[in-house]
Write a protein that holds these residues in place. Structure first.
Motif, short mmCIF file in Angstrom:
data_model
loop_
_atom_site.label_atom_id
_atom_site.label_comp_id
_atom_site.label_asym_id
_atom_site.label_seq_id
_atom_site.Cartn_x
_atom_site.Cartn_y
_atom_site.Cartn_z
N MET A 1 38.25 40.98 34.82
CA MET A 1 37.74 40.13 35.98
C MET A 1 36.96 40.96 36.75
SD MET A 1 38.43 37.64 37.83
CE MET A 1 40.12 36.65 37.77
N ASP A 2 35.59 40.24 36.54
CA ASP A 2 34.26 40.79 37.15
C ASP A 2 34.17 40.77 38.43
OD1 ASP A 2 31.98 42.13 36.92
OD2 ASP A 2 30.76 40.66 35.88
N ASP A 3 33.55 41.69 39.13
CA ASP A 3 33.09 41.39 40.49
C ASP A 3 34.27 41.14 41.41
OD1 ASP A 3 30.57 41.35 39.50
OD2 ASP A 3 30.27 39.14 39.74
N PHE A 4 35.41 41.66 41.18
CA PHE A 4 36.51 41.60 41.84
C PHE A 4 36.45 41.92 43.45
CE2 PHE A 4 40.71 42.48 43.57
CZ PHE A 4 41.53 41.27 43.36
N ALA B 1 35.27 50.58 38.09
CA ALA B 1 34.47 50.72 39.30
C ALA B 1 33.00 50.48 38.74
CB ALA B 1 34.93 51.89 40.11
N GLU B 2 32.24 49.37 39.32
CA GLU B 2 30.89 49.28 38.85
C GLU B 2 30.27 49.73 40.03
OE1 GLU B 2 30.52 45.48 37.55
OE2 GLU B 2 30.28 44.67 39.80
N GLY B 3 28.85 49.98 39.78
CA GLY B 3 27.76 50.13 40.74
C GLY B 3 28.19 51.54 41.34
CA CA Z 1 30.02 42.80 38.09
#
Ligand code: CA
Ligand code: C2E
Ligand code: CA
Ligand code: CA
Length: 280
Positions: free
Chosen positions: A177-180, A236-238
């Motif tokens: 699940m992206d951009d959660f 964790a992205e970014g």
């Molecule tokens: Ca994303």
């Protein structure tokens, strides 16, 4: 805008024509770009939170325009989605990424490649059959693949999405699940869907600038705890700073992705990056 009298209406129509015209031109250009092989995939590495190794990468598409140079996906993916061109483009992305994932899984044990899916792809009638064909043609192990979806994608048509996702996970492919945290955040759906991985949206990570951000830290901690309690891996992205990494490590996030490690790079660069990791 329509109700405000004749002048406004004419302005509105003229504006719509320009917009529609622009879209048609872009669609034609995108179609030609696909035929001419102008799309390329870049890969952004992911590591475990202790930075002991590279766990995989995310495939990110770019348009290498012969005159304008590299064009970011935000400038063409929305139009590709509106016009349906995302479907053939998406199949090209899947095929290219699967071949790459197969090569990397053989060279770097446990390596997994994440690929973004759009709603138009997942909800298309042919999707499950096409995915099976591409899996078979490329010969990639489904265990090396993660497909990233967003909350808004699922909410488009929750029943169809759920059925499709079940059939995908039954084949051994993982779902992330992206951009959660940025979407509808219907936590009840999260529990019902076959989600293996939660990707915390980069906005949460970027807002955290250090230990004085007590409330932001608490929010990130809570998201990680929730993912864990639902038996998901948490990514964790970014991640851009050592302080963000420290926080994620303290709260036992599983994996990180972001400029702190590396931006998206070419396939050749990624191979060197993996072979040399960790450099310090
Ligand atoms: Ca994303
Ligand atoms: P996304 O899936 O959320 O991808 C992560 C975006 O964050 C990427 O932008 C990546 O380059 C950027 N990013 C990574 N690390 C950092 C960081 O530390 N700081 C900051 N500020 N940004 C970071 P990119 O490549 O421009 O992609 C934008 C969006 O376009 C993606 O967001 C995704 O929604 C879409 N996209 C990209 N490739 C594909 C694709 O193959 N298929 C589909 N359907 N969508 C794609
Ligand atoms: Ca993504
Ligand atoms: Ca996004």
């Amino acid at each position: 805008a329509k109700a405000k009298g004749k002048g406004t209406f004419q302005y509105f129509e003229a504006h719509m024509n320009v917009e529609a015209q622009r879209r048609i031109e872009l669609e034609t250009k995108l179609r030609r770009a696909l035929e001419n092989g102008e799309f390329v995939l870049c890969y952004q590495p992911k590591a475990d939170v202790g930075l002991s190794g590279i766990t995989g990468a995310e495939a990110l598409v770019r348009w290498r325009h012969p005159a304008d140079g590299m064009i970011a996906p935000d400038r063409f993916i929305p139009v590709a989605e509106e016009t349906g061109l995302i479907y053939p483009l998406g199949n090209w992305i899947l095929r290219t990424a699967f071949l790459q994932a197969k090569a990397w899984a053989a060279r770097f044990p446990g390596f997994r490649l994440a690929i973004n899916l759009s709603a138009r792809q997942l909800l298309a009638d042919e999707f499950i059959a096409d995915l099976a064909d591409i899996l078979r043609e490329t010969g990639v192990s489904p265990q090396s693949i993660e497909l990233e979806i967003t909350e808004s994608l699922v909410m488009h048509d929750i029943d169809t999405a759920t059925r499709r996702l079940r059939s995908i996970t039954a084949q051994g492919i993982r779902i992330a699940m992206d951009d959660f945290g940025t979407g509808y955040s219907s936590l009840s759906y999260l529990q019902k869907l076959p989600i293996d991985i939660l990707k915390i949206d980069r906005s949460f990570i970027q807002e955290y600038t250090g230990p004085q951000d007590v409330e932001r830290a608490a929010l990130i901690k809570a998201i990680i705890a929730m993912g864990r309690s639902l038996n998901m891996r948490v990514v964790a992205e970014g991640v851009e700073t050592a302080q963000q990494l420290e926080l994620l490590s303290r709260h036992a996030c599983d994996e990180i992705q972001g400029y702190l490690l590396s931006p998206a790079i070419s396939a050749e660069q990624l191979e060197c990056y993996c072979a040399d990791f960790p450099q310090r």
